[in-house]
Design a protein around this motif. Structure first.
Motif, PDB file in Angstrom:
ATOM      1  N   THR A  49      11.073 -17.657  17.012  1.00 55.33           N
ATOM      2  CA  THR A  49      10.869 -17.813  18.448  1.00 55.33           C
ATOM      3  C   THR A  49      12.154 -18.324  19.073  1.00 55.33           C
ATOM      4  O   THR A  49      12.855 -19.126  18.466  1.00 55.33           O
ATOM      5  CB  THR A  49       9.721 -18.823  18.700  1.00 55.33           C
ATOM      6  OG1 THR A  49       8.561 -18.347  18.025  1.00 55.33           O
ATOM      7  CG2 THR A  49       9.412 -18.972  20.153  1.00 55.33           C
ATOM      8  N   ILE A  64       5.997 -20.693  16.235  1.00 57.31           N
ATOM      9  CA  ILE A  64       5.569 -20.899  17.620  1.00 57.31           C
ATOM     10  C   ILE A  64       5.204 -22.354  17.843  1.00 57.31           C
ATOM     11  O   ILE A  64       5.521 -22.939  18.882  1.00 57.31           O
ATOM     12  CB  ILE A  64       4.387 -19.963  17.963  1.00 57.31           C
ATOM     13  CG1 ILE A  64       4.844 -18.504  17.896  1.00 57.31           C
ATOM     14  CG2 ILE A  64       3.816 -20.287  19.332  1.00 57.31           C
ATOM     15  CD1 ILE A  64       3.713 -17.498  17.961  1.00 57.31           C
ATOM     16  N   ASP A  68       6.419 -25.030  20.726  1.00 59.56           N
ATOM     17  CA  ASP A  68       5.481 -25.739  21.606  1.00 59.56           C
ATOM     18  C   ASP A  68       5.718 -27.247  21.566  1.00 59.56           C
ATOM     19  O   ASP A  68       5.747 -27.906  22.610  1.00 59.56           O
ATOM     20  CB  ASP A  68       4.034 -25.428  21.208  1.00 59.56           C
ATOM     21  CG  ASP A  68       3.612 -24.011  21.580  1.00 59.56           C
ATOM     22  OD1 ASP A  68       4.259 -23.402  22.468  1.00 59.56           O
ATOM     23  OD2 ASP A  68       2.641 -23.520  20.993  1.00 59.56           O
ATOM     24  N   ILE A  81      11.377 -17.369  27.186  1.00 59.86           N
ATOM     25  CA  ILE A  81      10.895 -17.639  25.837  1.00 59.86           C
ATOM     26  C   ILE A  81      10.490 -16.299  25.247  1.00 59.86           C
ATOM     27  O   ILE A  81       9.777 -15.518  25.882  1.00 59.86           O
ATOM     28  CB  ILE A  81       9.685 -18.589  25.824  1.00 59.86           C
ATOM     29  CG1 ILE A  81      10.066 -19.947  26.395  1.00 59.86           C
ATOM     30  CG2 ILE A  81       9.137 -18.733  24.409  1.00 59.86           C
ATOM     31  CD1 ILE A  81       8.903 -20.907  26.539  1.00 59.86           C
ATOM     32  N   TRP A  82      10.955 -16.037  24.029  1.00 58.59           N
ATOM     33  CA  TRP A  82      10.587 -14.822  23.318  1.00 58.59           C
ATOM     34  C   TRP A  82       9.953 -15.193  21.996  1.00 58.59           C
ATOM     35  O   TRP A  82      10.372 -16.138  21.331  1.00 58.59           O
ATOM     36  CB  TRP A  82      11.805 -13.950  23.028  1.00 58.59           C
ATOM     37  CG  TRP A  82      12.513 -13.456  24.234  1.00 58.59           C
ATOM     38  CD1 TRP A  82      12.154 -12.412  25.038  1.00 58.59           C
ATOM     39  CD2 TRP A  82      13.727 -13.971  24.774  1.00 58.59           C
ATOM     40  NE1 TRP A  82      13.076 -12.267  26.049  1.00 58.59           N
ATOM     41  CE2 TRP A  82      14.058 -13.208  25.905  1.00 58.59           C
ATOM     42  CE3 TRP A  82      14.577 -15.002  24.408  1.00 58.59           C
ATOM     43  CZ2 TRP A  82      15.176 -13.437  26.673  1.00 58.59           C
ATOM     44  CZ3 TRP A  82      15.699 -15.241  25.172  1.00 58.59           C
ATOM     45  CH2 TRP A  82      15.992 -14.459  26.283  1.00 58.59           C
ATOM     46  N   VAL A  83       8.951 -14.431  21.612  1.00 56.74           N
ATOM     47  CA  VAL A  83       8.327 -14.574  20.307  1.00 56.74           C
ATOM     48  C   VAL A  83       8.501 -13.257  19.565  1.00 56.74           C
ATOM     49  O   VAL A  83       8.627 -12.200  20.180  1.00 56.74           O
ATOM     50  CB  VAL A  83       6.831 -14.939  20.435  1.00 56.74           C
ATOM     51  CG1 VAL A  83       6.663 -16.340  20.989  1.00 56.74           C
ATOM     52  CG2 VAL A  83       6.087 -13.941  21.308  1.00 56.74           C
ATOM     53  N   LYS A  95       7.125 -14.352  25.833  1.00 53.11           N
ATOM     54  CA  LYS A  95       5.937 -15.129  25.465  1.00 53.11           C
ATOM     55  C   LYS A  95       4.784 -14.912  26.436  1.00 53.11           C
ATOM     56  O   LYS A  95       3.631 -14.824  26.014  1.00 53.11           O
ATOM     57  CB  LYS A  95       6.265 -16.620  25.384  1.00 53.11           C
ATOM     58  CG  LYS A  95       5.090 -17.439  24.881  1.00 53.11           C
ATOM     59  CD  LYS A  95       5.389 -18.906  24.794  1.00 53.11           C
ATOM     60  CE  LYS A  95       4.134 -19.631  24.293  1.00 53.11           C
ATOM     61  NZ  LYS A  95       4.077 -20.985  24.695  1.00 53.11           N
ATOM     62  N   ASP A  96       5.073 -14.793  27.715  1.00 50.01           N
ATOM     63  CA  ASP A  96       3.994 -14.620  28.687  1.00 50.01           C
ATOM     64  C   ASP A  96       3.334 -13.237  28.621  1.00 50.01           C
ATOM     65  O   ASP A  96       2.284 -13.018  29.218  1.00 50.01           O
ATOM     66  CB  ASP A  96       4.467 -14.924  30.108  1.00 50.01           C
ATOM     67  CG  ASP A  96       5.650 -14.086  30.542  1.00 50.01           C
ATOM     68  OD1 ASP A  96       6.246 -13.381  29.701  1.00 50.01           O
ATOM     69  OD2 ASP A  96       5.996 -14.133  31.736  1.00 50.01           O
ATOM     70  N   ALA A  98       2.938 -11.751  25.414  1.00 53.90           N
ATOM     71  CA  ALA A  98       2.468 -11.646  24.029  1.00 53.90           C
ATOM     72  C   ALA A  98       1.019 -12.091  23.893  1.00 53.90           C
ATOM     73  O   ALA A  98       0.528 -12.914  24.669  1.00 53.90           O
ATOM     74  CB  ALA A  98       3.346 -12.494  23.123  1.00 53.90           C
ATOM     75  N   ILE A 100      -0.985 -14.231  21.579  1.00 57.45           N
ATOM     76  CA  ILE A 100      -0.776 -15.238  20.535  1.00 57.45           C
ATOM     77  C   ILE A 100      -2.145 -15.678  20.032  1.00 57.45           C
ATOM     78  O   ILE A 100      -3.004 -16.086  20.817  1.00 57.45           O
ATOM     79  CB  ILE A 100       0.028 -16.436  21.065  1.00 57.45           C
ATOM     80  CG1 ILE A 100       1.410 -15.942  21.493  1.00 57.45           C
ATOM     81  CG2 ILE A 100       0.142 -17.529  20.004  1.00 57.45           C
ATOM     82  CD1 ILE A 100       2.292 -16.985  22.131  1.00 57.45           C
ATOM     83  N   ALA A 116       2.271 -13.940  17.047  1.00 59.36           N
ATOM     84  CA  ALA A 116       2.329 -13.182  18.291  1.00 59.36           C
ATOM     85  C   ALA A 116       2.225 -11.684  18.012  1.00 59.36           C
ATOM     86  O   ALA A 116       2.789 -11.182  17.033  1.00 59.36           O
ATOM     87  CB  ALA A 116       3.636 -13.474  19.022  1.00 59.36           C
TER      88      ALA A 116
END
Length: 128
Positions: A49, A64, A68, A81-83, A95-96, A98, A100, A116
């Motif tokens: 992440t 992840i 957090d 933010i990337w996952v 992230k928004d 994905a 999860i 994710a």
């Protein structure tokens, strides 16, 4: 004299505009970087992440849940933010966007079982 000033202004504007480009996640090699939260080497790229602040500071995490916890402890102005897509370790998802999930079928580096996915369909075989 005015030409030198004009040239300096053009160079400055070019450098400034290049810095305003789209910020993308950066790929890593296994074991190349340590997690910014727990200091473990990032070796399972399915859980990698990345977080980048508005000031341009980039943080890498091995899970992840580390990202957090890091966010909760730090007062950062976060830009992106990337996952990593659990099913494709070379694909990053914002992230928004994905999906999860928490699952007992997933063994994440820190043990929380978070992963994710790009779609709900991709995550369904891992649902408890």
């Amino acid at each position: 004299m005015w030409f030198k000033s004009f040239k300096l202004i053009c160079i400055s504007l070019t450098v400034a505009l290049v810095g305003c480009g789209d910020v993308r996640p950066e790929p890593l090699n296994v074991g190349e970087v340590k997690c910014s939260h727990c200091s473990m080497s990032i070796v399972d790229m399915r859980f990698h992440t990345q977080l980048i602040t508005y000031k341009g500071k980039r943080y890498h995490f091995d899970a992840i849940e580390c990202m957090d916890q890091f966010q909760k402890q730090k007062d950062l102005k976060i830009k992106n933010i990337w996952v990593t897509n659990y099913l494709n370790k070379s694909e990053f998802i914002p992230k928004d966007e994905a999906i999860i999930i928490h699952s007992d079928k997933i063994r994440s580096p820190m043990g929380a079982g978070l992963a994710a996915f790009k779609t709900h369909e991709d995550s369904s075989p891992f649902q408890n």
